[in-house]
Design a protein around this motif. Structure first.
Motif, PDB file in Angstrom:
ATOM      1  N   PRO A 125       9.947   0.165   3.588  1.00  0.00           N
ATOM      2  CA  PRO A 125       8.854   0.620   2.823  1.00  0.00           C
ATOM      3  C   PRO A 125       9.158   1.602   1.771  1.00  0.00           C
ATOM      4  N   MET A 126       8.779   1.773   0.529  1.00  0.00           N
ATOM      5  CA  MET A 126       8.921   2.796  -0.223  1.00  0.00           C
ATOM      6  C   MET A 126       8.361   4.100  -0.121  1.00  0.00           C
ATOM      7  N   THR A 127       7.387   4.112   0.960  1.00  0.00           N
ATOM      8  CA  THR A 127       6.573   5.463   1.252  1.00  0.00           C
ATOM      9  C   THR A 127       7.578   6.605   1.215  1.00  0.00           C
ATOM     10  N   PRO A 128       8.717   6.565   2.083  1.00  0.00           N
ATOM     11  CA  PRO A 128       9.623   7.791   2.132  1.00  0.00           C
ATOM     12  C   PRO A 128      10.118   8.297   0.789  1.00  0.00           C
ATOM     13  N   GLY A 144      10.165   5.729 -11.196  1.00  0.00           N
ATOM     14  CA  GLY A 144      10.579   5.055 -12.365  1.00  0.00           C
ATOM     15  C   GLY A 144      11.939   4.848 -12.327  1.00  0.00           C
ATOM     16  N   LYS A 145      12.848   5.697 -12.079  1.00  0.00           N
ATOM     17  CA  LYS A 145      14.337   5.422 -12.110  1.00  0.00           C
ATOM     18  C   LYS A 145      14.528   4.336 -10.977  1.00  0.00           C
ATOM     19  N   LEU A 146      14.051   4.308  -9.832  1.00  0.00           N
ATOM     20  CA  LEU A 146      14.109   3.189  -8.821  1.00  0.00           C
ATOM     21  C   LEU A 146      13.944   1.709  -9.580  1.00  0.00           C
ATOM     22  N   PHE A 147      12.762   1.842  -9.882  1.00  0.00           N
ATOM     23  CA  PHE A 147      12.291   0.558 -10.629  1.00  0.00           C
ATOM     24  C   PHE A 147      13.108  -0.022 -11.560  1.00  0.00           C
ATOM     25  N   PRO A 177       3.051   4.577  -7.696  1.00  0.00           N
ATOM     26  CA  PRO A 177       3.865   3.391  -7.931  1.00  0.00           C
ATOM     27  C   PRO A 177       3.068   2.171  -8.299  1.00  0.00           C
ATOM     28  N   ILE A 178       1.907   2.271  -8.215  1.00  0.00           N
ATOM     29  CA  ILE A 178       0.952   1.204  -8.742  1.00  0.00           C
ATOM     30  C   ILE A 178       0.992   1.005 -10.119  1.00  0.00           C
TER      31      ILE A 178
END
Length: 296
Positions: A125-128, A144-147, A177-178
């Protein structure tokens, strides 16, 4: 089936609600509490791409790859067959997420992008990453950078753990994230018994006239999540055995010259079907998802 350049989700019934699939190079957040099927959704999404000749990148921030593949086996998905061939893992447990997102991932993406290979990406998950810092501005910059970085490879699907109880407002920690994603899908579980006791809702899907209802879904081992996106016609004869139902479905698929991977999914579904209720509705949705008209 996907059209207009869309990327099929691999979730029977879902693409009917999003005009054929996800847009290329988009990010989709799968939100839900424990047990709703977020990881199953992610595995289905990746396996759909692999079976169509694409590659898959699984970024895991908790469980090691061996555990993920073992759990996929229990769902009826053989990920091991593709491991280090068209399926690749990055295990980032305990890493410095900021350094990973700002330095390591861009290098990886550039190296893979040079090969121009269609790739599906899962972050599960990306929760961490969300919890890596309490500072909202830094959270926004990291996510934002990850996406932005991973979208260079293809569609990015991220699972996010929801810690609110069913019926409560979505927690504040998952709003970023949403907000930053191109699409957000909410999975919920209601322990009321029966086949379709879980529901999916499309919170957003940019550039798509998506379904706005609440749609039931079930788990079918060997196939995964199956969404009831519209009413399906069920034959009146409900007393026949599941064996006969599956055998007839396989014969029909073969007669319609369905792709081999679709027939194999029905066989996997038959092997693992141990529910009391009939598989008829799930089969109808599966056929419809691949453009096969059955029982007309």
């Amino acid at each position: 089936m996907a059209d207009n350049g869309k990327v099929p989700s691999g979730i029977p019934g879902l693409d009917d609600l999003i005009e054929g699939g996800f847009w290329p190079k988009s990010t989709v957040v799968i939100l839900g509490s424990s047990g709703t099927g977020k990881s199953t959704f992610a595995v289905q999404f990746l396996m759909e791409g692999i079976e169509q000749g694409e590659q898959a990148l699984y970024v895991t921030l908790e469980e090691p790859p061996e555990q993920i593949m073992r759990e996929a086996d229990l769902m009826g998905f053989d990920m091991r067959k593709y491991y280090e061939k068209s399926l690749f893992f990055i295990h980032l447990k305990g890493r410095n997420f900021k350094k990973m997102i700002e330095e390591q991932l861009p290098q990886l993406v550039k190296a893979r992008a040079d090969y121009n290979i269609k790739t599906r990406v899962v972050i599960d998950p990306m929760t961490p990453v969300i919890w890596a810092t309490a500072e909202k501005l830094e959270q926004r910059e990291l996510i934002g950078k990850l996406f932005y970085t991973l979208k260079e490879l293809g569609v990015v699907l991220c699972t996010v753990e929801e810690h609110a109880k069913p019926g409560e407002t979505i927690g504040e920690d998952v709003l970023l994230p949403i907000y930053l994603s191109d699409g957000a899908i909410h999975l919920e579980y209601y322990p009321i018994g029966g086949a379709f006791n879980r529901t999916v809702k499309l919170l957003k899907m940019r550039g798509v006239h998506h379904g706005e209802g609440v749609y039931p879904y079930l788990f079918a081992r060997g196939v995964g999540i199956v969404v009831r996106s519209s009413p399906t016609r069920i034959p009146e004869e409900q007393s026949r055995s599941h064996v006969k139902t599956f055998d007839e479905a396989i014969k029909t698929a073969e007669a319609m010259k369905a792709p081999a991977r679709v027939i194999e999914r029905i066989r996997r579904m038959q092997k693992h079907w141990d529910y009391d209720y009939s598989p008829e509705e799930a089969l109808q949705i599966l056929f419809s998802s691949y453009g096969l008209k059955r029982g007309g």
